[in-house]
Design a protein around this motif. Structure first.
Motif, PDB file in Angstrom:
ATOM      1  N   GLU A  45      -7.912  21.136  13.574  1.00  0.00           N
ATOM      2  CA  GLU A  45      -8.796  20.006  13.907  1.00  0.00           C
ATOM      3  C   GLU A  45      -8.028  18.693  14.082  1.00  0.00           C
ATOM      4  O   GLU A  45      -8.633  17.650  14.336  1.00  0.00           O
ATOM      5  CB  GLU A  45      -9.856  19.819  12.818  1.00  0.00           C
ATOM      6  N   SER A  46      -6.708  18.705  13.892  1.00  0.00           N
ATOM      7  CA  SER A  46      -5.858  17.503  13.966  1.00  0.00           C
ATOM      8  C   SER A  46      -6.318  16.432  12.971  1.00  0.00           C
ATOM      9  O   SER A  46      -6.427  15.255  13.288  1.00  0.00           O
ATOM     10  CB  SER A  46      -5.842  16.920  15.379  1.00  0.00           C
ATOM     11  N   GLU A  47      -6.595  16.877  11.747  1.00  0.00           N
ATOM     12  CA  GLU A  47      -7.074  15.961  10.709  1.00  0.00           C
ATOM     13  C   GLU A  47      -6.113  15.961   9.523  1.00  0.00           C
ATOM     14  O   GLU A  47      -5.498  16.970   9.205  1.00  0.00           O
ATOM     15  CB  GLU A  47      -8.465  16.377  10.225  1.00  0.00           C
ATOM     16  N   ILE A  48      -6.017  14.790   8.878  1.00  0.00           N
ATOM     17  CA  ILE A  48      -5.265  14.676   7.625  1.00  0.00           C
ATOM     18  C   ILE A  48      -6.116  13.919   6.623  1.00  0.00           C
ATOM     19  O   ILE A  48      -7.031  13.183   6.983  1.00  0.00           O
ATOM     20  CB  ILE A  48      -3.907  13.958   7.813  1.00  0.00           C
ATOM     21  N   GLY A  49      -5.802  14.084   5.359  1.00  0.00           N
ATOM     22  CA  GLY A  49      -6.500  13.363   4.307  1.00  0.00           C
ATOM     23  C   GLY A  49      -5.568  13.148   3.139  1.00  0.00           C
ATOM     24  O   GLY A  49      -4.546  13.820   3.007  1.00  0.00           O
ATOM     25  N   GLY A  50      -5.890  12.216   2.309  1.00  0.00           N
ATOM     26  CA  GLY A  50      -5.049  11.948   1.149  1.00  0.00           C
ATOM     27  C   GLY A  50      -5.590  10.816   0.305  1.00  0.00           C
ATOM     28  O   GLY A  50      -6.762  10.460   0.382  1.00  0.00           O
TER      29      GLY A  50
ATOM     30  N   ILE B 212       0.851  -1.188   0.000  1.00  0.00           N
ATOM     31  CA  ILE B 212       0.000   0.000   0.000  1.00  0.00           C
ATOM     32  C   ILE B 212       0.890   1.243   0.000  1.00  0.00           C
ATOM     33  O   ILE B 212       1.935   1.268   0.648  1.00  0.00           O
ATOM     34  CB  ILE B 212      -0.971   0.016   1.204  1.00  0.00           C
ATOM     35  N   GLU B 213       0.477   2.236  -0.779  1.00  0.00           N
ATOM     36  CA  GLU B 213       1.157   3.535  -0.807  1.00  0.00           C
ATOM     37  C   GLU B 213       0.123   4.592  -0.428  1.00  0.00           C
ATOM     38  O   GLU B 213      -0.977   4.600  -0.967  1.00  0.00           O
ATOM     39  CB  GLU B 213       1.711   3.833  -2.194  1.00  0.00           C
ATOM     40  N   MET B 214       0.498   5.447   0.504  1.00  0.00           N
ATOM     41  CA  MET B 214      -0.402   6.504   0.961  1.00  0.00           C
ATOM     42  C   MET B 214       0.294   7.844   0.808  1.00  0.00           C
ATOM     43  O   MET B 214       1.495   7.955   1.038  1.00  0.00           O
ATOM     44  CB  MET B 214      -0.784   6.271   2.421  1.00  0.00           C
ATOM     45  N   GLU B 215      -0.492   8.849   0.409  1.00  0.00           N
ATOM     46  CA  GLU B 215       0.046  10.194   0.245  1.00  0.00           C
ATOM     47  C   GLU B 215      -0.880  11.181   0.936  1.00  0.00           C
ATOM     48  O   GLU B 215      -2.065  11.271   0.599  1.00  0.00           O
ATOM     49  CB  GLU B 215       0.160  10.544  -1.238  1.00  0.00           C
ATOM     50  N   VAL B 216      -0.361  11.884   1.910  1.00  0.00           N
ATOM     51  CA  VAL B 216      -1.130  12.919   2.610  1.00  0.00           C
ATOM     52  C   VAL B 216      -1.073  14.180   1.762  1.00  0.00           C
ATOM     53  O   VAL B 216       0.000  14.660   1.424  1.00  0.00           O
ATOM     54  CB  VAL B 216      -0.552  13.192   4.015  1.00  0.00           C
ATOM     55  N   ASN B 217      -2.236  14.713   1.381  1.00  0.00           N
ATOM     56  CA  ASN B 217      -2.248  15.948   0.595  1.00  0.00           C
ATOM     57  C   ASN B 217      -3.128  17.044   1.206  1.00  0.00           C
ATOM     58  O   ASN B 217      -3.252  18.116   0.635  1.00  0.00           O
ATOM     59  CB  ASN B 217      -2.629  15.674  -0.866  1.00  0.00           C
TER      60      ASN B 217
ATOM     61  N   ALA C 197      -8.126  10.789   8.330  1.00  0.00           N
ATOM     62  CA  ALA C 197      -7.751  10.369   9.679  1.00  0.00           C
ATOM     63  C   ALA C 197      -7.768  11.560  10.630  1.00  0.00           C
ATOM     64  O   ALA C 197      -7.496  12.695  10.241  1.00  0.00           O
ATOM     65  CB  ALA C 197      -6.350   9.746   9.675  1.00  0.00           C
ATOM     66  N   LYS C 198      -8.107  11.272  11.869  1.00  0.00           N
ATOM     67  CA  LYS C 198      -8.050  12.284  12.923  1.00  0.00           C
ATOM     68  C   LYS C 198      -6.939  11.838  13.867  1.00  0.00           C
ATOM     69  O   LYS C 198      -6.950  10.734  14.385  1.00  0.00           O
ATOM     70  CB  LYS C 198      -9.382  12.377  13.658  1.00  0.00           C
TER      71      LYS C 198
END
Length: 83
Positions: free
Chosen positions: A47-52, A36-41, A80-81
């Protein structure tokens, strides 16, 4: 009318046919390797949130060793929080 009825012959007679059904009759448990490859963008620090986005690749089902696995490719968006 039924004097001439013929039964379907069995594929496995105890002596013949077992080689063709060996993998069906002798199951094995195997764990395939995935990736799996994940990229946070997107980052929301307040709010301490990330998405990608992510891309995952893994082998498919083998019916417990009797079939060749197909390659499964999954793409999507994650959130993700952070705590």
């Amino acid at each position: 009318a039924y004097e001439m009825a013929v039964a379907l012959p069995g594929l496995q007679s105890g002596e013949e046919g077992d080689a063709e059904l060996f993998k069906e009759n002798n199951k094995t448990f195997d764990v395939g390797q995935g990736r799996i490859e994940m990229e946070v963008n997107k980052v929301n620090a307040e709010e301490s949130e990330i998405g990608g986005v992510f891309v995952a690749s893994q082998p498919g089902d083998t019916d417990m060793g009797s079939k060749v696995p197909k390659k499964i490719l999954t793409k999507g968006i994650f959130y993700a929080k952070i705590q």
